[in-house]
Design a protein around this motif. Structure first.
Motif, PDB file in Angstrom:
ATOM      1  N   ASN A  37     -19.140  13.647  13.234  1.00 41.93           N
ATOM      2  CA  ASN A  37     -19.615  12.716  14.743  1.00 41.93           C
ATOM      3  C   ASN A  37     -20.568  13.312  15.726  1.00 41.93           C
ATOM      4  O   ASN A  37     -20.332  13.400  16.658  1.00 41.93           O
ATOM      5  CB  ASN A  37     -18.360  12.060  15.436  1.00 41.93           C
ATOM      6  CG  ASN A  37     -17.823  10.723  14.433  1.00 41.93           C
ATOM      7  OD1 ASN A  37     -18.011   9.509  14.955  1.00 41.93           O
ATOM      8  ND2 ASN A  37     -17.427  11.025  13.563  1.00 41.93           N
ATOM      9  N   ASN A  38     -20.537  14.928  15.639  1.00 45.23           N
ATOM     10  CA  ASN A  38     -21.870  15.499  15.839  1.00 45.23           C
ATOM     11  C   ASN A  38     -21.074  15.737  17.676  1.00 45.23           C
ATOM     12  O   ASN A  38     -21.721  16.407  18.472  1.00 45.23           O
ATOM     13  CB  ASN A  38     -23.092  15.100  16.317  1.00 45.23           C
ATOM     14  CG  ASN A  38     -24.184  14.792  14.832  1.00 45.23           C
ATOM     15  OD1 ASN A  38     -23.897  15.842  14.419  1.00 45.23           O
ATOM     16  ND2 ASN A  38     -24.586  13.993  14.709  1.00 45.23           N
ATOM     17  N   LEU A  39     -19.669  16.519  16.835  1.00 49.39           N
ATOM     18  CA  LEU A  39     -18.813  16.673  18.611  1.00 49.39           C
ATOM     19  C   LEU A  39     -18.305  17.994  18.021  1.00 49.39           C
ATOM     20  O   LEU A  39     -18.360  17.956  16.761  1.00 49.39           O
ATOM     21  CB  LEU A  39     -17.733  15.761  18.530  1.00 49.39           C
ATOM     22  CG  LEU A  39     -18.186  14.622  18.871  1.00 49.39           C
ATOM     23  CD1 LEU A  39     -16.798  13.982  19.093  1.00 49.39           C
ATOM     24  CD2 LEU A  39     -18.921  14.475  20.687  1.00 49.39           C
ATOM     25  N   HIS A  40     -18.140  19.219  19.251  1.00 57.00           N
ATOM     26  CA  HIS A  40     -17.990  20.083  18.693  1.00 57.00           C
ATOM     27  C   HIS A  40     -16.115  20.070  19.533  1.00 57.00           C
ATOM     28  O   HIS A  40     -15.405  18.915  20.203  1.00 57.00           O
ATOM     29  CB  HIS A  40     -18.010  20.916  19.618  1.00 57.00           C
ATOM     30  CG  HIS A  40     -19.586  20.973  19.459  1.00 57.00           C
ATOM     31  ND1 HIS A  40     -19.524  22.038  18.790  1.00 57.00           N
ATOM     32  CD2 HIS A  40     -21.092  20.834  20.133  1.00 57.00           C
ATOM     33  CE1 HIS A  40     -21.715  22.073  18.189  1.00 57.00           C
ATOM     34  NE2 HIS A  40     -21.709  21.184  19.370  1.00 57.00           N
ATOM     35  N   THR A  41     -15.228  20.755  18.897  1.00 56.51           N
ATOM     36  CA  THR A  41     -13.979  21.242  19.052  1.00 56.51           C
ATOM     37  C   THR A  41     -13.969  20.553  21.009  1.00 56.51           C
ATOM     38  O   THR A  41     -12.913  20.383  21.247  1.00 56.51           O
ATOM     39  CB  THR A  41     -13.191  22.248  18.990  1.00 56.51           C
ATOM     40  OG1 THR A  41     -13.490  22.084  17.488  1.00 56.51           O
ATOM     41  CG2 THR A  41     -11.530  22.490  19.078  1.00 56.51           C
ATOM     42  N   SER A  42     -14.636  21.573  21.872  1.00 58.84           N
ATOM     43  CA  SER A  42     -14.846  21.417  23.069  1.00 58.84           C
ATOM     44  C   SER A  42     -14.439  19.874  23.868  1.00 58.84           C
ATOM     45  O   SER A  42     -14.169  19.642  24.242  1.00 58.84           O
ATOM     46  CB  SER A  42     -15.741  22.016  23.519  1.00 58.84           C
ATOM     47  OG  SER A  42     -17.192  21.611  23.606  1.00 58.84           O
ATOM     48  N   ALA A  43     -15.101  18.708  23.490  1.00 58.14           N
ATOM     49  CA  ALA A  43     -15.405  17.433  22.816  1.00 58.14           C
ATOM     50  C   ALA A  43     -14.439  16.909  23.318  1.00 58.14           C
ATOM     51  O   ALA A  43     -13.482  15.453  23.703  1.00 58.14           O
ATOM     52  CB  ALA A  43     -16.212  16.676  22.126  1.00 58.14           C
ATOM     53  N   LEU A  44     -13.057  17.005  22.305  1.00 60.39           N
ATOM     54  CA  LEU A  44     -11.527  17.009  22.233  1.00 60.39           C
ATOM     55  C   LEU A  44     -10.957  16.180  23.538  1.00 60.39           C
ATOM     56  O   LEU A  44     -10.007  17.799  24.284  1.00 60.39           O
ATOM     57  CB  LEU A  44     -10.572  17.737  20.965  1.00 60.39           C
ATOM     58  CG  LEU A  44     -10.935  17.019  19.896  1.00 60.39           C
ATOM     59  CD1 LEU A  44     -10.201  17.918  18.705  1.00 60.39           C
ATOM     60  CD2 LEU A  44     -10.716  16.276  19.457  1.00 60.39           C
ATOM     61  N   MET A  45     -10.379  15.776  23.938  1.00 66.22           N
ATOM     62  CA  MET A  45      -9.013  15.466  25.215  1.00 66.22           C
ATOM     63  C   MET A  45      -8.249  15.713  24.645  1.00 66.22           C
ATOM     64  O   MET A  45      -6.553  16.183  25.435  1.00 66.22           O
ATOM     65  CB  MET A  45      -9.817  13.889  25.485  1.00 66.22           C
ATOM     66  CG  MET A  45     -10.670  13.875  25.996  1.00 66.22           C
ATOM     67  SD  MET A  45     -11.058  12.206  26.838  1.00 66.22           S
ATOM     68  CE  MET A  45      -9.782  12.383  28.092  1.00 66.22           C
ATOM     69  N   SER A  46      -7.776  14.996  23.441  1.00 66.64           N
ATOM     70  CA  SER A  46      -6.088  15.396  22.860  1.00 66.64           C
ATOM     71  C   SER A  46      -6.519  15.079  21.055  1.00 66.64           C
ATOM     72  O   SER A  46      -7.609  14.008  20.286  1.00 66.64           O
ATOM     73  CB  SER A  46      -5.220  14.055  23.100  1.00 66.64           C
ATOM     74  OG  SER A  46      -5.431  12.662  23.260  1.00 66.64           O
ATOM     75  N   ALA A  47      -5.357  15.551  20.644  1.00 67.39           N
ATOM     76  CA  ALA A  47      -5.224  15.571  19.128  1.00 67.39           C
ATOM     77  C   ALA A  47      -3.759  15.620  18.936  1.00 67.39           C
ATOM     78  O   ALA A  47      -2.945  16.128  19.315  1.00 67.39           O
ATOM     79  CB  ALA A  47      -5.251  16.468  18.388  1.00 67.39           C
ATOM     80  N   THR A  48      -3.604  14.305  18.036  1.00 67.92           N
ATOM     81  CA  THR A  48      -1.912  14.259  17.841  1.00 67.92           C
ATOM     82  C   THR A  48      -1.799  14.407  15.879  1.00 67.92           C
ATOM     83  O   THR A  48      -2.274  12.785  15.532  1.00 67.92           O
ATOM     84  CB  THR A  48      -1.481  13.230  18.188  1.00 67.92           C
ATOM     85  OG1 THR A  48      -1.874  13.292  19.843  1.00 67.92           O
ATOM     86  CG2 THR A  48      -0.203  12.854  18.249  1.00 67.92           C
ATOM     87  N   VAL A  49      -0.674  14.201  15.430  1.00 69.34           N
ATOM     88  CA  VAL A  49      -0.157  14.011  14.665  1.00 69.34           C
ATOM     89  C   VAL A  49       0.762  13.358  14.554  1.00 69.34           C
ATOM     90  O   VAL A  49       2.434  13.796  15.403  1.00 69.34           O
ATOM     91  CB  VAL A  49       0.253  14.932  13.361  1.00 69.34           C
ATOM     92  CG1 VAL A  49       0.770  14.830  12.001  1.00 69.34           C
ATOM     93  CG2 VAL A  49      -1.188  16.277  12.928  1.00 69.34           C
TER      94      VAL A  49
END
Length: 107
Positions: A37-49
């Motif tokens: 999606n042409n994004l970088h890790t800095s684009a993440l607001m949250s990530a959940t398992v």
């Protein structure tokens, strides 16, 4: 006696390595989705398992949130209980049957 110490050290190292495998698979999934999606890790607001015990094992969903894409489930898969190799996660899952884990610090 020394064999007991060696066995304990090998077991601890094996457990640490196994735990790394579990989180590496999640990290790889998130990184691949960001790349597609042409994004970088800095684009993440949250990530959940999200983990749920099911009759035949464990259902694992990886959910991310970005400003541009909102909340998305980027992976939905069934695992055997043996594939959940993090002892703390396995214990909580056995006790509660469901877990939501913030994985931002694993990325």
């Amino acid at each position: 006696m020394i064999w007991l110490v060696v066995a304990a050290v090998v077991a601890a190292a094996g457990a640490a390595t196994a735990t790394i495998v579990f989180w590496n698979s999640v990290r790889t999934t998130v990184a691949a989705w960001l790349h597609r999606n042409n994004l970088h890790t800095s684009a993440l607001m949250s990530a959940t398992v999200l983990l749920d015990r099911i009759a035949v094992g464990v259902r694992r969903r990886v959910r991310v949130q970005t400003r541009t894409h909102g909340v998305r489930v980027i992976a939905d898969e069934e695992l055997t209980l043996d594939q959940v190799d993090d002892p703390k996660v396995k214990a909580q899952l056995a006790r509660d049957g469901h877990l939501n884990i913030d994985i931002m610090h694993h990325l």
